[in-house]
Design a protein around this motif. Structure first.
Motif, PDB file in Angstrom:
ATOM      1  N   ARG A  81      17.721   7.271   0.602  1.00 56.60           N
ATOM      2  CA  ARG A  81      16.321   7.664   0.739  1.00 56.60           C
ATOM      3  C   ARG A  81      15.553   6.645   1.577  1.00 56.60           C
ATOM      4  O   ARG A  81      15.751   5.438   1.449  1.00 56.60           O
ATOM      5  N   ILE A  82      14.669   7.152   2.428  1.00 60.64           N
ATOM      6  CA  ILE A  82      13.811   6.293   3.245  1.00 60.64           C
ATOM      7  C   ILE A  82      12.616   5.844   2.416  1.00 60.64           C
ATOM      8  O   ILE A  82      12.036   6.620   1.654  1.00 60.64           O
ATOM      9  N   ARG A  83      12.253   4.568   2.589  1.00 62.51           N
ATOM     10  CA  ARG A  83      11.038   4.013   2.019  1.00 62.51           C
ATOM     11  C   ARG A  83      10.232   3.382   3.145  1.00 62.51           C
ATOM     12  O   ARG A  83      10.803   2.784   4.053  1.00 62.51           O
ATOM     13  N   VAL A  84       8.917   3.494   3.050  1.00 59.93           N
ATOM     14  CA  VAL A  84       8.020   2.919   4.055  1.00 59.93           C
ATOM     15  C   VAL A  84       7.056   1.977   3.356  1.00 59.93           C
ATOM     16  O   VAL A  84       6.307   2.396   2.454  1.00 59.93           O
ATOM     17  N   PHE A  85       7.080   0.712   3.746  1.00 57.39           N
ATOM     18  CA  PHE A  85       6.212  -0.317   3.192  1.00 57.39           C
ATOM     19  C   PHE A  85       5.059  -0.557   4.160  1.00 57.39           C
ATOM     20  O   PHE A  85       5.239  -0.522   5.391  1.00 57.39           O
ATOM     21  N   TYR A  86       3.883  -0.831   3.619  1.00 57.86           N
ATOM     22  CA  TYR A  86       2.715  -1.040   4.474  1.00 57.86           C
ATOM     23  C   TYR A  86       1.656  -1.840   3.724  1.00 57.86           C
ATOM     24  O   TYR A  86       1.643  -1.895   2.483  1.00 57.86           O
ATOM     25  N   ARG A  87       0.771  -2.449   4.506  1.00 59.40           N
ATOM     26  CA  ARG A  87      -0.378  -3.195   3.962  1.00 59.40           C
ATOM     27  C   ARG A  87      -1.595  -2.279   3.965  1.00 59.40           C
ATOM     28  O   ARG A  87      -1.891  -1.623   4.961  1.00 59.40           O
ATOM     29  N   THR A  88      -2.302  -2.240   2.861  1.00 57.65           N
ATOM     30  CA  THR A  88      -3.479  -1.389   2.750  1.00 57.65           C
ATOM     31  C   THR A  88      -4.709  -2.089   3.343  1.00 57.65           C
ATOM     32  O   THR A  88      -4.700  -3.309   3.542  1.00 57.65           O
ATOM     33  N   PRO A  89      -5.794  -1.337   3.611  1.00 56.23           N
ATOM     34  CA  PRO A  89      -7.010  -1.978   4.135  1.00 56.23           C
ATOM     35  C   PRO A  89      -7.594  -3.036   3.214  1.00 56.23           C
ATOM     36  O   PRO A  89      -8.282  -3.951   3.685  1.00 56.23           O
ATOM     37  N   ASP A  90      -7.329  -2.915   1.888  1.00 54.80           N
ATOM     38  CA  ASP A  90      -7.806  -3.957   0.977  1.00 54.80           C
ATOM     39  C   ASP A  90      -6.720  -4.993   0.676  1.00 54.80           C
ATOM     40  O   ASP A  90      -6.777  -5.700  -0.325  1.00 54.80           O
ATOM     41  N   HIS A  91      -5.705  -5.055   1.557  1.00 58.21           N
ATOM     42  CA  HIS A  91      -4.719  -6.144   1.585  1.00 58.21           C
ATOM     43  C   HIS A  91      -3.781  -6.165   0.383  1.00 58.21           C
ATOM     44  O   HIS A  91      -3.506  -7.222  -0.197  1.00 58.21           O
ATOM     45  N   HIS A  92      -3.277  -5.004   0.026  1.00 55.67           N
ATOM     46  CA  HIS A  92      -2.221  -4.895  -0.974  1.00 55.67           C
ATOM     47  C   HIS A  92      -0.977  -4.309  -0.307  1.00 55.67           C
ATOM     48  O   HIS A  92      -1.048  -3.680   0.755  1.00 55.67           O
ATOM     49  N   LEU A  93       0.174  -4.527  -0.923  1.00 55.29           N
ATOM     50  CA  LEU A  93       1.432  -4.002  -0.404  1.00 55.29           C
ATOM     51  C   LEU A  93       1.808  -2.752  -1.193  1.00 55.29           C
ATOM     52  O   LEU A  93       1.935  -2.798  -2.419  1.00 55.29           O
TER      53      LEU A  93
END
Length: 344
Positions: A81-93
């Motif tokens: 399964r593919i997972r996509v990690f990213y930083r939110t505008p309020d700086h959380h992962l």
């Protein structure tokens, strides 16, 4: 002069995939060999587009609830399964994951609060995902899968150091993760696991190069040695390579060229590393190892195109050995463009 490529393949025509790209894209390969790309759109949402089984491209799809501030990092886990990690505008992962192999994604899951930079993910030797990022203190931090179910993550842990760019991890042939970072004073540093699967035991940072003017890109060559590519102070592409024992490192070496952003790289189907970069002319350029696992590279050659201000171009190989390169197009449209290899 014909563009260097793997025997039996050739670089094709540029394909416009439309959409809007506001940070470096990311791509992953589905378990059924369909490439899927992920971008931050104009509205600050995470968007995706994927190859169809007929080898066309889907319509764009927005991931509901996934708000992204920087560049995403997509990876396929050992479970397919593919997972996509990213930083939110309020700086959380956060992460979004496919609910099943080759299918749709579930809702966002927050895994770390208060991060200082974008994530970069890689697999451990036993298949657990490790996600590295710059902390709010400027150091290198990571979180990892707690078990082989791939659904839960450890609390964040610091590896120290001082980063100025997103880190670049890779898994070497000894089964240990190596993380390359650009440090203060335009230096290249690398940190390595002490042993395969030693999730929380790491060696100290080691300085590997000076005059580093971009985020590094770390991949492995045909011998599974880590190769780190970066833009040097002279505007050329440079390489720092791991030794045969996966311990020592050779001296940094120039690949030449005149590049405007960080080079990206991928191992081709003939065992030679392909290095791609936006040139100072705004076009996409490529250089290829002269021989598999060799130190020499051919001269840079142009693949054309018109690359936008997001100058780094992720490259991925599908299961039959064809390379796909995703770029942001130039102009106000900021669309996603694809350059890929075809069979000759």
């Amino acid at each position: 002069m014909p563009v260097s490529t793997a025997p039996g393949t050739k670089w094709g025509n540029w394909t416009e995939l439309e959409g809007t790209v506001h940070a470096e894209p990311s791509a992953a390969l589905n378990s059924d060999n369909r490439v899927q790309a992920f971008v931050r759109g104009e509205d600050g949402s995470l968007w995706t587009i994927w190859e169809t089984r007929a080898r066309g491209w889907s319509a764009w799809l927005r991931h509901e609830g996934a708000r992204i501030a920087g560049a995403p990092s997509a990876i396929r886990g050992r479970d397919g399964r593919i997972r996509v990690f990213y930083r939110t505008p309020d700086h959380h992962l956060e992460v979004v994951a496919q609910t099943a192999v080759n299918t749709v994604f579930g809702p966002p899951q927050r895994i770390v609060t208060n991060v200082g930079g974008d994530p970069a993910a890689t697999l451990d030797a036993d298949g657990r995902i490790h996600v590295f990022f710059r902390g709010t203190d400027g150091a290198l931090w990571y979180t990892r899968n707690q078990n082989l179910a791939y659904a839960t993550y450890s609390g964040p842990a610091s590896l120290g150091g001082a980063l100025t760019e997103t880190p670049s991890p890779a898994l070497d042939g000894s089964g240990r993760i190596v993380v390359a970072v650009r440090g203060e004073g335009d230096t290249l540093h690398a940190v390595q696991q002490k042993a395969a699967d030693s999730a929380d035991a790491w060696d100290a940072f080691q300085r590997r190069a000076e005059g580093v003017t971009s985020r590094p890109s770390a991949i492995v060559d045909a011998a599974s040695r880590v190769q780190i590519f970066y833009r040097g102070a002279d505007g050329a592409a440079w390489r720092a390579g791991q030794g045969d024992d996966y311990e020592g490192w050779g001296s940094p070496a120039s690949l030449g060229g005149a590049i405007a952003d960080r080079p990206t790289a991928c191992l081709g189907q003939d065992g030679r590393v392909n290095v791609l970069a936006k040139g100072t002319d705004g076009k996409l350029w490529v250089t290829v190892q002269s021989a598999g696992n060799g130190a020499a590279y051919d001269e840079f050659q142009s693949l054309g195109g018109e690359i936008g201000e997001v100058g780094a171009n992720p490259v991925i190989m599908n299961r039959v050995g064809l390379l796909y390169v995703f770029t942001q197009g130039s102009g106000e449209g900021r669309g996603l463009w694809l350059q890929r290899q075809n069979w000759a």
